[in-house]
Scaffold this active site. Structure first.
Site, mmCIF file in Angstrom:
data_model
loop_
_atom_site.group_PDB
_atom_site.id
_atom_site.type_symbol
_atom_site.label_atom_id
_atom_site.label_comp_id
_atom_site.label_asym_id
_atom_site.label_seq_id
_atom_site.Cartn_x
_atom_site.Cartn_y
_atom_site.Cartn_z
ATOM 1 N N ARG A 1 0.845 -1.197 0.000
ATOM 2 C CA ARG A 1 0.000 0.000 0.000
ATOM 3 C C ARG A 1 0.880 1.246 0.000
ATOM 4 O O ARG A 1 1.524 1.565 1.000
ATOM 5 C CB ARG A 1 -0.930 0.022 1.212
ATOM 6 C CG ARG A 1 -1.745 1.323 1.294
ATOM 7 C CD ARG A 1 -2.996 1.238 2.148
ATOM 8 N NE ARG A 1 -2.729 1.209 3.567
ATOM 9 C CZ ARG A 1 -3.673 1.411 4.503
ATOM 10 N NH1 ARG A 1 -4.929 1.662 4.140
ATOM 11 N NH2 ARG A 1 -3.371 1.350 5.780
ATOM 12 N N ASP B 1 -3.849 2.854 14.071
ATOM 13 C CA ASP B 1 -3.038 3.524 13.068
ATOM 14 C C ASP B 1 -3.546 4.952 12.903
ATOM 15 O O ASP B 1 -4.305 5.448 13.734
ATOM 16 C CB ASP B 1 -3.004 2.744 11.749
ATOM 17 C CG ASP B 1 -4.354 2.675 11.045
ATOM 18 O OD1 ASP B 1 -5.282 3.422 11.429
ATOM 19 O OD2 ASP B 1 -4.487 1.882 10.100
#
Length: 542
Positions: A172, A452
């Protein structure tokens, strides 16, 4: 090495390379080669201008949402939704995705994730990584070693090597809105997306393609099919330049913004030769819901803990994603289980694992073809659920009756309460995460959850929403009080005082003062800032 080529022949050697401005750039000479920097510069010059136009379009669209327009499916793409088409066939390496583990691109965590028993590992340059130059370039070194079969780590206590059977790697890159300030083209920072993708595919794309192990990507933060089409243009160019057969690159798009949820078929269509599925990026999706509908009091959300996937706009979005993906023969991937093992408390640990089982059972039952976990210990938990409900590699071809999900259902808010404990938790968790991010850590265990960047975004966006609309808060004394700036300041000061008492000198040493400042500025601004990571990036060192 031969000069890179495009459809018009070799790229001239006199072209200016991307310029690296970092004190430790020399230690990454195997990654930041002249040819790689030439490739990065060409990516930025070709696709950077369109990226900036699309970011301007985001801001214009947000102004329309602020003025009362609601997200809806685009009228100009009705023919795409009504026509018969499917995405290109899925390669063998991506057909069984029942459990995927995610994590940052640090060496030890990559090895552990690849060895975890999960079918896939998403190596994350974005929300699970703090974008210091060292972190980003170490990640590229690790990617290079992985592609060449030499990913290993020796420490004083342990040797880390890859097992014979490992997860398939997906990468990603950072989102379109971010820049990489340490690498400039024509004097301007280049797109972080193009930097991460460009270095990875330049060094590893052909090797992975020859082994039929990639290159595979997860695409974050997309808000429109036009943004997805830009990625498709980048893929086409990169494959032509690097002599990789067209269509080899495969991507999965994270549907983690509210506008993108109304364009899922269009996103699949424009990427149809380079996509295998969509993913429910639930935490960022909650943040995007708040941000998109920020001006409208009717869409206030309760405490984060009450915003679950089993109802309201989250349930509608997951159901529509499955329906659309299977209609177009693509994988419908479920969301993150953020729970992590609870040490020295078996009862709490069992409760966390039971919560994961319930969530994964819901996903498999409504038709998802796989799911995400954040910790290796949760891989067997999620795997058992999917093996039981979905014994085949996926359930794309399984016939099911699902009611049509209306656009109204896609924005229906959760009912629930806003509590003093919820306000305090948002402040505390937001500050803890931002401090860790400023110190170079992107995936952070906080209160038995792996958090996150989306965590901090939800935390400060909820505070902003509650302040902006004068939300009524259930106080711990049993009374209700409007969340004013005065009340927020009192609760903020008390939470900061508690952190200082708990941490002592570590509060200053670990940049909690900077984190607290960023949090309160982005949570109390007159207009909700788009992303807190953008101003935080200015304070990031390394």
């Amino acid at each position: 090495m031969n000069a890179p080529v495009n459809n018009n022949g070799p790229i001239p050697r006199h072209r200016v390379l991307a310029k690296v401005e970092a004190a430790n750039a020399e230690q990454y000479s195997d990654v930041l080669t002249p040819d790689a920097l030439l490739f990065l510069a060409d990516l930025e010059r070709r696709f950077g201008p369109q990226r900036r136009i699309l970011l301007d379009n985001r801001r214009l669209q947000q102004e329309r949402f602020d003025d009362g327009e609601m997200p809806t499916q685009p009228a100009e793409t009705l023919h795409i939704r009504n026509s018969v088409w499917e995405v290109a066939p899925c390669p063998p390496a991506l057909q069984d995705r029942r459990v995927e583990i995610t994590g940052p691109v640090s060496r030890k965590m990559m090895i552990n994730a690849l060895n975890s028993g999960a079918k896939m590992f998403m190596a994350d340059f974005e929300d699970a990584s703090s974008p210091t130059f060292t972190n980003m370039m170490d990640g590229q070194v690790n990617m290079r070693d992985y592609a060449r079969g030499s990913l290993a780590l020796e420490t004083e206590k342990k040797s880390y090597t890859l097992n014979d059977n490992i997860a398939t790697m997906l990468v990603r890159p950072r989102g379109w809105h971010l820049e990489e300030r340490h690498i400039t083209v024509d004097g301007k920072p280049m797109s972080a997306s193009l930097c991460d993708f460009g270095l990875h595919i330049f060094h590893n794309g052909k090797i992975l393609a020859d082994k039929e192990e990639g290159p595979f990507y997860y695409l974050p933060k997309i808000e429109s099919y036009q943004e997805a089409r830009l990625w498709n243009d980048v893929f086409n160019f990169a494959q032509a330049v690097l002599d990789i057969p067209n269509g080899t690159i495969k991507s999965t798009v994270l549907i983690e913004t509210l506008p993108a949820a109304f364009q899922m078929e269009e996103i699949l269509y424009v990427l149809r030769n380079h996509i295998t599925g969509l993913n429910c990026g639930r935490w960022d999706y909650i943040f995007s819901y708040i941000k998109t509908l920020r001006n409208h009091k009717a869409f206030i959300l309760p405490d984060r803990a009450q915003v679950g996937m089993d109802r309201a706009f989250l349930s509608a979005y997951a159901t529509r994603l499955v329906e659309i993906c299977h209609k177009r023969r693509a994988h419908a991937m479920g969301g993150m289980a953020a729970q992590i093992p609870v040490k020295n408390d078996e009862e709490a640990n069992q409760a966390a694992f039971d919560k994961v089982r319930k969530d994964k059972s819901r996903e498999a039952t409504i038709g998802h073809d796989g799911t995400w976990v954040a910790h290796p210990d949760l891989v067997p938990v999620a795997m058992d659920v999917f093996n039981d409900i979905m014994p085949s590699k996926h359930q794309i071809h399984k016939k099911r009756q699902t009611p049509r999900v209306s656009d109204e259902a896609m924005i229906a808010p959760h009912s629930g309460t806003i509590t003093e404990a919820g306000v305090r938790t948002n402040i505390e968790v937001g500050i803890r995460y931002i401090a860790a991010w400023l110190m170079g850590r992107g995936a952070v265990p906080i209160h038995n959850l792996m958090e996150d960047a989306a965590t901090a975004e939800i935390s400060r966006a909820q505070i902003w929403q509650w302040l902006a609309h004068g939300a009524s808060v259930e106080m711990e004394g049993g009374y209700r009080e409007t969340l004013t700036r005065r009340l927020y300041d009192r609760l903020f000061d008390e939470e900061v005082k508690a952190l200082k008492s708990e941490l002592g000198d570590a509060y200053t040493e670990n940049r909690f003062d900077d984190a607290a400042k960023i949090f309160t500025e982005t949570a109390t601004a007159q207009i909700l800032p788009e992303f807190l990571t953008i101003p935080a990036y200015d304070l990031l060192k390394g």
